[in-house]
Design a protein around this motif. Structure first.
Motif, mmCIF file in Angstrom:
data_model
loop_
_atom_site.group_PDB
_atom_site.id
_atom_site.type_symbol
_atom_site.label_atom_id
_atom_site.label_comp_id
_atom_site.label_asym_id
_atom_site.label_seq_id
_atom_site.Cartn_x
_atom_site.Cartn_y
_atom_site.Cartn_z
ATOM 1 N N GLU A 70 9.443 -2.322 14.234
ATOM 2 C CA GLU A 70 9.933 -2.160 12.869
ATOM 3 C C GLU A 70 9.087 -2.886 11.820
ATOM 4 N N ALA A 71 7.940 -3.425 12.205
ATOM 5 C CA ALA A 71 7.000 -3.912 11.195
ATOM 6 C C ALA A 71 6.493 -2.688 10.424
ATOM 7 N N ALA A 72 6.238 -2.848 9.129
ATOM 8 C CA ALA A 72 5.906 -1.694 8.300
ATOM 9 C C ALA A 72 4.704 -1.969 7.414
ATOM 10 N N PHE A 73 4.019 -0.877 7.075
ATOM 11 C CA PHE A 73 2.883 -0.945 6.156
ATOM 12 C C PHE A 73 2.917 0.310 5.295
ATOM 13 N N ALA A 74 2.662 0.148 3.987
ATOM 14 C CA ALA A 74 2.696 1.277 3.061
ATOM 15 C C ALA A 74 1.383 1.370 2.296
ATOM 16 N N THR A 75 0.947 2.580 2.029
ATOM 17 C CA THR A 75 -0.268 2.803 1.257
ATOM 18 C C THR A 75 -0.173 4.138 0.529
ATOM 19 N N ASN A 76 -0.867 4.223 -0.608
ATOM 20 C CA ASN A 76 -0.947 5.502 -1.334
ATOM 21 C C ASN A 76 -2.356 6.068 -1.293
ATOM 22 N N HIS A 77 -3.232 5.447 -0.501
ATOM 23 C CA HIS A 77 -4.618 5.895 -0.394
ATOM 24 C C HIS A 77 -4.697 7.079 0.572
ATOM 25 N N PRO A 78 -5.077 8.259 0.122
ATOM 26 C CA PRO A 78 -5.059 9.450 0.980
ATOM 27 C C PRO A 78 -5.813 9.282 2.297
ATOM 28 N N VAL A 79 -7.013 8.744 2.266
ATOM 29 C CA VAL A 79 -7.808 8.615 3.492
ATOM 30 C C VAL A 79 -7.164 7.624 4.454
ATOM 31 N N SER A 80 -6.579 6.553 3.925
ATOM 32 C CA SER A 80 -5.884 5.598 4.792
ATOM 33 C C SER A 80 -4.674 6.245 5.447
ATOM 34 N N LYS A 81 -3.940 7.059 4.699
ATOM 35 C CA LYS A 81 -2.775 7.750 5.261
ATOM 36 C C LYS A 81 -3.211 8.722 6.357
ATOM 37 N N ALA A 82 -4.275 9.453 6.100
ATOM 38 C CA ALA A 82 -4.782 10.396 7.104
ATOM 39 C C ALA A 82 -5.271 9.655 8.340
ATOM 40 N N ALA A 83 -5.889 8.500 8.148
ATOM 41 C CA ALA A 83 -6.399 7.714 9.268
ATOM 42 C C ALA A 83 -5.261 7.203 10.142
ATOM 43 N N LEU A 84 -4.195 6.701 9.525
ATOM 44 C CA LEU A 84 -3.066 6.191 10.302
ATOM 45 C C LEU A 84 -2.367 7.308 11.064
ATOM 46 N N LEU A 85 -2.269 8.475 10.455
ATOM 47 C CA LEU A 85 -1.684 9.620 11.154
ATOM 48 C C LEU A 85 -2.526 10.016 12.358
ATOM 49 N N TYR A 86 -3.847 9.986 12.192
ATOM 50 C CA TYR A 86 -4.720 10.357 13.302
ATOM 51 C C TYR A 86 -4.642 9.322 14.425
ATOM 52 N N LEU A 87 -4.582 8.038 14.068
ATOM 53 C CA LEU A 87 -4.451 6.995 15.084
ATOM 54 C C LEU A 87 -3.172 7.178 15.892
ATOM 55 N N ALA A 88 -2.095 7.596 15.220
ATOM 56 C CA ALA A 88 -0.837 7.853 15.922
ATOM 57 C C ALA A 88 -0.983 9.019 16.896
ATOM 58 N N GLU A 89 -1.758 10.024 16.503
ATOM 59 C CA GLU A 89 -1.965 11.197 17.354
ATOM 60 C C GLU A 89 -2.710 10.842 18.637
ATOM 61 N N ILE A 90 -3.703 9.964 18.536
ATOM 62 C CA ILE A 90 -4.543 9.665 19.701
ATOM 63 C C ILE A 90 -4.077 8.426 20.457
ATOM 64 N N ALA A 91 -3.043 7.724 19.940
ATOM 65 C CA ALA A 91 -2.552 6.501 20.590
ATOM 66 C C ALA A 91 -2.219 6.764 22.053
ATOM 67 N N PRO A 92 -2.520 5.806 22.941
ATOM 68 C CA PRO A 92 -2.996 4.448 22.658
ATOM 69 C C PRO A 92 -4.521 4.312 22.643
ATOM 70 N N ARG A 93 -5.239 5.420 22.521
ATOM 71 C CA ARG A 93 -6.705 5.318 22.491
ATOM 72 C C ARG A 93 -7.180 4.658 21.207
ATOM 73 N N THR A 94 -8.392 4.134 21.251
ATOM 74 C CA THR A 94 -9.014 3.531 20.074
ATOM 75 C C THR A 94 -10.207 4.373 19.650
ATOM 76 N N ILE A 95 -10.681 4.148 18.426
ATOM 77 C CA ILE A 95 -11.776 4.932 17.879
ATOM 78 C C ILE A 95 -12.625 4.032 16.993
ATOM 79 N N ALA A 96 -13.930 4.277 16.983
ATOM 80 C CA ALA A 96 -14.822 3.511 16.124
ATOM 81 C C ALA A 96 -14.467 3.744 14.658
#
Length: 303
Positions: free
Chosen positions: A120-146
């Motif tokens: 339940e820790a949370a983070f908020a952003t309005n930066h489009p690229v950051s939002k897209a990046a976090l969504l992509y990280l969720a898709e590939i979790a638990p893998r990591t990416i450069a």
């Protein structure tokens, strides 16, 4: 329970370390170095009265009533840069299991989107690229990416044609947001200096971590490959103990069928116990597939 247990204040521990040519670097749990969970008035007061990082850490121990630390030390000859910068993030591998709280998050516009971790820790952003990046990280979790690969992928999702003149700003903002999330909670973003191999494809003869299997004999709580505590349910714990590479998936289904026969687990369809052997094994196959995939995503499979 330790042979030696002599409580000391943090500043006394550092004084002792300095006598042996060592100096303070940070805490293994880095967010504890940051006063992010303290009120603004408390932070301002601490910044006024603390004359060094050691004093700041000691005062935060008082405020938090902290009695346990995992302190990193290094030789006194090492030059430590205590200026926090987002630039090193661009050279790391990034991982995150954050999920958007919105069912339809807006990544194209500047709508503030909130992302939340399992604790339940949370983070908020309005930066489009950051939002897209976090969504992509969720898709590939638990893998990591450069970082650079993550940046490229996120920009391709945000822009129809990514333009060069927005690259520098997106790079800086994404790195800063990832660092900010990491400083708040290590459950939000994970930063690694190397690419961690993740076994996510289920093999015909799955193999679980030998250490986790040994732990599962004594407790439902085991350690995964990412040094995290993971709690197992009855079926996942039982299956984990069988995953030594000698059993194929057909054999695992038969083992589960034996558990049903012994009354250790129940399999029902619309509230009624399944008695047809063929139907039972179909249901157990589905459960096996679900559990193996869960074990893989939990970081407990090695093959």
């Amino acid at each position: 329970l330790e042979e030696f247990n002599d409580p000391v204040y943090f500043y006394q521990f550092i004084e002792h370390a300095e006598r042996y040519g060592l100096q303070y670097v940070a805490e293994a749990e880095f967010p504890m170095v940051m006063p992010t969970n303290l009120s603004e008035s408390v932070r301002e007061h601490l910044y006024k009265i603390a004359n060094s990082p050691i004093e700041m850490e000691q005062y935060m121990d008082y405020v938090r009533n902290r009695t346990f630390r995992q302190t990193i030390l290094c030789h006194e000859s090492v030059m430590i840069n205590r200026q926090l910068s987002a630039e090193p993030v661009t050279k790391l591998f990034i991982g995150s299991t954050l999920r958007p709280t919105s069912k339809t998050p807006d990544i194209q516009g500047t709508t503030l989107e909130k992302f939340q971790s399992n604790d339940e820790a949370a983070f908020a952003t309005n930066h489009p690229v950051s939002k897209a990046a976090l969504l992509y990280l969720a898709e590939i979790a638990p893998r990591t990416i450069a970082f650079n690969d993550l940046l490229d992928t996120a920009r391709q999702r945000v822009y129809d044609v990514p333009e060069a003149d927005t690259l520098a700003a997106d790079r800086q903002t994404l790195a800063a947001n990832l660092l900010q999330a990491f400083c708040y909670s290590m459950s939000l973003v994970q930063l690694h200096s190397y690419l961690q191999e993740r076994v996510l494809t289920i093999s015909e003869r799955p193999i679980a971590s030998a250490y986790a299997r040994a732990q599962a004999k004594r407790s439902p709580q085991v350690s995964n490959l990412y040094h995290e505590a993971t709690r197992l349910e009855n079926v996942s714990r039982g299956l984990l103990l069988c995953l030594d590479g000698t059993q194929d998936q057909a054999a695992l289904i038969e083992i589960m069928a034996g558990w049903v026969a012994e009354g250790m687990i129940g399999v029902e369809d619309h509230g009624e116990p399944i008695t047809d052997p063929k139907r039972l094994r179909q249901m157990l196959g589905t459960e096996l597939d679900h559990t193996l995939n869960w074990l893989a995503r939990a970081g407990l499979l090695v093959g």
